[in-house]
Scaffold this motif. Structure first.
Motif, PDB file in Angstrom:
ATOM      1  N   UNK A  47      56.209  69.405  43.581  1.00 16.80           N
ATOM      2  CA  UNK A  47      57.294  68.857  42.943  1.00 16.80           C
ATOM      3  C   UNK A  47      58.642  68.954  44.049  1.00 16.80           C
ATOM      4  N   UNK A  48      58.400  70.051  44.953  1.00 17.74           N
ATOM      5  CA  UNK A  48      59.576  70.233  45.898  1.00 17.74           C
ATOM      6  C   UNK A  48      59.095  69.905  47.372  1.00 17.74           C
ATOM      7  N   UNK A  49      60.065  69.582  48.272  1.00 15.78           N
ATOM      8  CA  UNK A  49      59.780  69.475  49.889  1.00 15.78           C
ATOM      9  C   UNK A  49      60.987  69.765  50.351  1.00 15.78           C
ATOM     10  N   UNK A  50      61.099  71.009  51.233  1.00 17.18           N
ATOM     11  CA  UNK A  50      62.065  71.470  51.847  1.00 17.18           C
ATOM     12  C   UNK A  50      62.048  71.090  53.275  1.00 17.18           C
ATOM     13  N   UNK A  76      63.254  66.668  45.484  1.00 17.02           N
ATOM     14  CA  UNK A  76      62.479  66.879  44.159  1.00 17.02           C
ATOM     15  C   UNK A  76      61.970  65.882  43.663  1.00 17.02           C
ATOM     16  N   UNK A  77      60.707  65.581  43.288  1.00 14.61           N
ATOM     17  CA  UNK A  77      60.177  64.579  42.653  1.00 14.61           C
ATOM     18  C   UNK A  77      59.343  65.084  41.448  1.00 14.61           C
ATOM     19  N   UNK A  78      59.933  64.641  40.425  1.00 10.79           N
ATOM     20  CA  UNK A  78      59.448  64.971  39.049  1.00 10.79           C
ATOM     21  C   UNK A  78      59.439  63.658  37.926  1.00 10.79           C
ATOM     22  N   UNK A  79      58.323  63.367  37.675  1.00  4.39           N
ATOM     23  CA  UNK A  79      57.800  62.110  36.896  1.00  4.39           C
ATOM     24  C   UNK A  79      58.141  60.866  37.843  1.00  4.39           C
TER      25      UNK A  79
END
Length: 104
Positions: A47-50, A76-79
């Protein structure tokens, strides 16, 4: 050229044996385990990419519209929602396409 053809004619049998053995080794060396294939083709669902030291140029039709710079950016990728956030300071420079000047 004559010596090359004589060489190939003389060692034709040996070259055929080498090619055949190479082909057999190639066919026997491959193993298709379906579970391994599925594990390699799975899409990461983190869900996260830094990103550190981000520099991004946004352009439209080959013209630079904006420049973004950030020391640390989190995506942030959520749904179905996707957004960028930064806890540190970031800099955005917009470019005016008519005058070519920076708009801050």
């Amino acid at each position: 050229m004559k010596t090359l053809f004589q060489f190939l004619k003389k060692y034709y049998y040996y070259s055929q044996v080498i090619v055949t053995l190479f082909g057999i080794a190639l066919i026997c060396g491959c193993e298709n385990d379906i579970n391994t294939i599925y594990s390699l083709s799975q899409v990461d669902s983190l869900p996260f990419d830094y990103t550190k030291g981000l520099e991004a140029y946004y352009s439209d039709s080959g013209k630079v519209e904006a420049y973004l710079e950030s020391p640390l950016m989190k995506r942030t990728d959520e749904d179905d929602d996707s957004f960028l956030s930064s806890r540190r300071v970031f800099k955005i420079v917009f470019f005016d396409s008519l005058t070519g000047q920076n708009l801050k």
